[in-house]
Design an enzyme around this catalytic site. Structure first.
Site, short mmCIF file in Angstrom:
data_model
loop_
_atom_site.label_atom_id
_atom_site.label_comp_id
_atom_site.label_asym_id
_atom_site.label_seq_id
_atom_site.Cartn_x
_atom_site.Cartn_y
_atom_site.Cartn_z
N LYS A 14 0.83 -1.21 0.00
CA LYS A 14 0.00 0.00 0.00
C LYS A 14 0.86 1.26 0.00
O LYS A 14 0.59 2.20 -0.75
CB LYS A 14 -0.94 0.03 1.22
CG LYS A 14 -1.89 -1.17 1.29
CD LYS A 14 -2.89 -1.05 2.43
CE LYS A 14 -2.25 -1.03 3.83
NZ LYS A 14 -1.66 -2.31 4.24
N ARG A 89 -9.64 0.43 9.05
CA ARG A 89 -9.14 -0.90 9.38
C ARG A 89 -10.12 -1.71 10.22
O ARG A 89 -9.80 -2.84 10.59
CB ARG A 89 -7.84 -0.74 10.18
CG ARG A 89 -6.59 -1.19 9.43
CD ARG A 89 -5.42 -0.84 10.33
NE ARG A 89 -4.21 -1.54 10.03
CZ ARG A 89 -3.19 -1.04 9.35
NH1 ARG A 89 -3.27 0.14 8.79
NH2 ARG A 89 -2.08 -1.73 9.23
N ARG A 128 11.76 -5.56 4.65
CA ARG A 128 11.56 -4.13 4.92
C ARG A 128 12.17 -3.75 6.28
O ARG A 128 12.74 -2.68 6.43
CB ARG A 128 10.07 -3.81 4.89
CG ARG A 128 9.76 -2.35 5.12
CD ARG A 128 8.32 -2.01 4.79
NE ARG A 128 7.43 -2.22 5.92
CZ ARG A 128 6.09 -2.10 5.86
NH1 ARG A 128 5.51 -1.81 4.72
NH2 ARG A 128 5.35 -2.30 6.92
N ARG A 134 11.64 0.37 11.28
CA ARG A 134 10.37 0.18 12.00
C ARG A 134 10.48 -1.03 12.91
O ARG A 134 10.70 -2.16 12.45
CB ARG A 134 9.23 -0.02 11.00
CG ARG A 134 8.66 1.28 10.51
CD ARG A 134 7.54 1.07 9.53
NE ARG A 134 6.47 0.21 10.05
CZ ARG A 134 5.33 0.01 9.42
NH1 ARG A 134 5.11 0.59 8.25
NH2 ARG A 134 4.41 -0.77 9.94
N ARG A 146 0.26 -8.77 13.53
CA ARG A 146 -0.38 -7.78 12.65
C ARG A 146 -1.22 -8.47 11.58
O ARG A 146 -2.32 -8.01 11.25
CB ARG A 146 0.67 -6.89 12.01
CG ARG A 146 1.16 -5.82 12.99
CD ARG A 146 2.52 -5.30 12.65
NE ARG A 146 2.60 -4.72 11.34
CZ ARG A 146 3.73 -4.63 10.64
NH1 ARG A 146 4.86 -5.12 11.13
NH2 ARG A 146 3.72 -4.07 9.46
P1 ADP Z 1 1.30 -1.99 7.89
O1 ADP Z 1 0.24 -1.86 6.83
O2 ADP Z 1 2.59 -2.50 7.35
O3 ADP Z 1 0.86 -2.71 9.13
P2 ADP Z 1 0.90 0.73 8.85
O4 ADP Z 1 1.93 1.77 8.80
O5 ADP Z 1 -0.34 0.91 8.04
O6 ADP Z 1 1.70 -0.56 8.40
O7 ADP Z 1 0.43 0.47 10.36
C1 ADP Z 1 1.33 0.26 11.41
C2 ADP Z 1 0.58 0.07 12.73
O8 ADP Z 1 -0.14 1.29 13.04
C3 ADP Z 1 -0.50 -1.01 12.74
O9 ADP Z 1 0.03 -2.28 13.06
C4 ADP Z 1 -1.45 -0.48 13.84
O10 ADP Z 1 -0.95 -0.76 15.13
C5 ADP Z 1 -1.40 1.02 13.65
N1 ADP Z 1 -2.47 1.51 12.75
C6 ADP Z 1 -2.29 2.07 11.52
N2 ADP Z 1 -3.48 2.41 10.99
C7 ADP Z 1 -4.43 2.05 11.89
C8 ADP Z 1 -5.86 2.11 11.91
N3 ADP Z 1 -6.55 2.63 10.89
N4 ADP Z 1 -6.51 1.63 13.01
C9 ADP Z 1 -5.84 1.12 14.03
N5 ADP Z 1 -4.50 1.02 14.08
C10 ADP Z 1 -3.79 1.48 13.01
#
Ligand code: ADP
Length: 196
Positions: A14, A89, A128, A134, A146
């Protein structure tokens, strides 16, 4: 306005595709992951709270991310549209987003959902983690947590948008360019037919 949700499990590409899509279409990129990481880096109370969940691979509570998105929508006026990445999400986040967009009379145009196999996801996230800095990408337990959160809480968001016929599945394996072309083809077709 053209409002796009780019959907898919962690590691589905994404972030990579969002960069290319905003360059082509001029959409405003809203990544809740990026917004949360900047809160963490700035050591804000929100960041400190969010970090407890993110470090364990769990979703941050809905009210936290919904509040963040609500402010971001207010801050961005006169743009061609939003690209939502990593949001919504949960079905509750999806309902909240629909309400917020109702006020702007600019609903979600389409959800493009990247499909990638589980082995490929874990492989990409571990690679990554070697360069992203990260912490949630370096520990395989956190990566698996996750992906489990995705299956338990996030996959249902596609069902939510399916009831409005807004979901298109996109094969998320192949080269970055191949995947980008698949996404762009779908966006071009929908932009051409969208009633403004
Ligand atoms: P990835 O898609 O690789 O998990 P992101 O950067 O989208 O990476 O998200 C990293 C973390 O941030 C998630 O594991 C979660 O803990 C938190 N997070 C991100 N977006 C949301 C969301 N919309 N609702 C709840 N938690 C979120």
């Amino acid at each position: 306005m053209f409002n796009l949700i780019l959907f898919g499990p962690p590691g589905s590409g994404k972030g990579t595709q969002s960069e290319k899509l905003i360059a082509r279409y001029g959409l405003k990129h809203l990544s809740t992951g990026d917004l949360l990481r900047s809160e963490i880096n700035a050591n804000t109370p929100l960041g400190i709270e969010a970090r407890k969940f993110m470090d364990k691979g769990q979703l941050v509570p809905d009210e936290v991310v919904i509040g963040m998105i609500s402010s971001a929508l207010d801050e961005n006026k006169n743009i061609p549209g939003f690209l939502f990445d990593g949001f919504p999400r949960t079905p509750a986040q999806a309902e909240a987003l629909d309400k917020l967009l109702d006020f702007k009379k600019a609903p979600v145009s389409v959800m493009l959902a990247l499909e990638v196999s589980e082995e490929e996801l874990v492989k990409r996230l571990i690679i990554r983690g070697e360069t992203s800095g990260r912490s949630d990408d370096t520990n395989e337990m956190v990566i698996r947590a996750r992906i489990a959160e995705y299956h338990n809480k996030t996959a249902a968001v596609a069902d939510y948008y399916r009831q409005f016929n807004k979901v298109v599945m996109i094969q998320g394996e192949g080269t970055v360019t191949e995947i980008f072309n698949r996404l762009a083809e779908e966006i071009d077709r929908r932009m051409a037919t969208q009633v403004q």
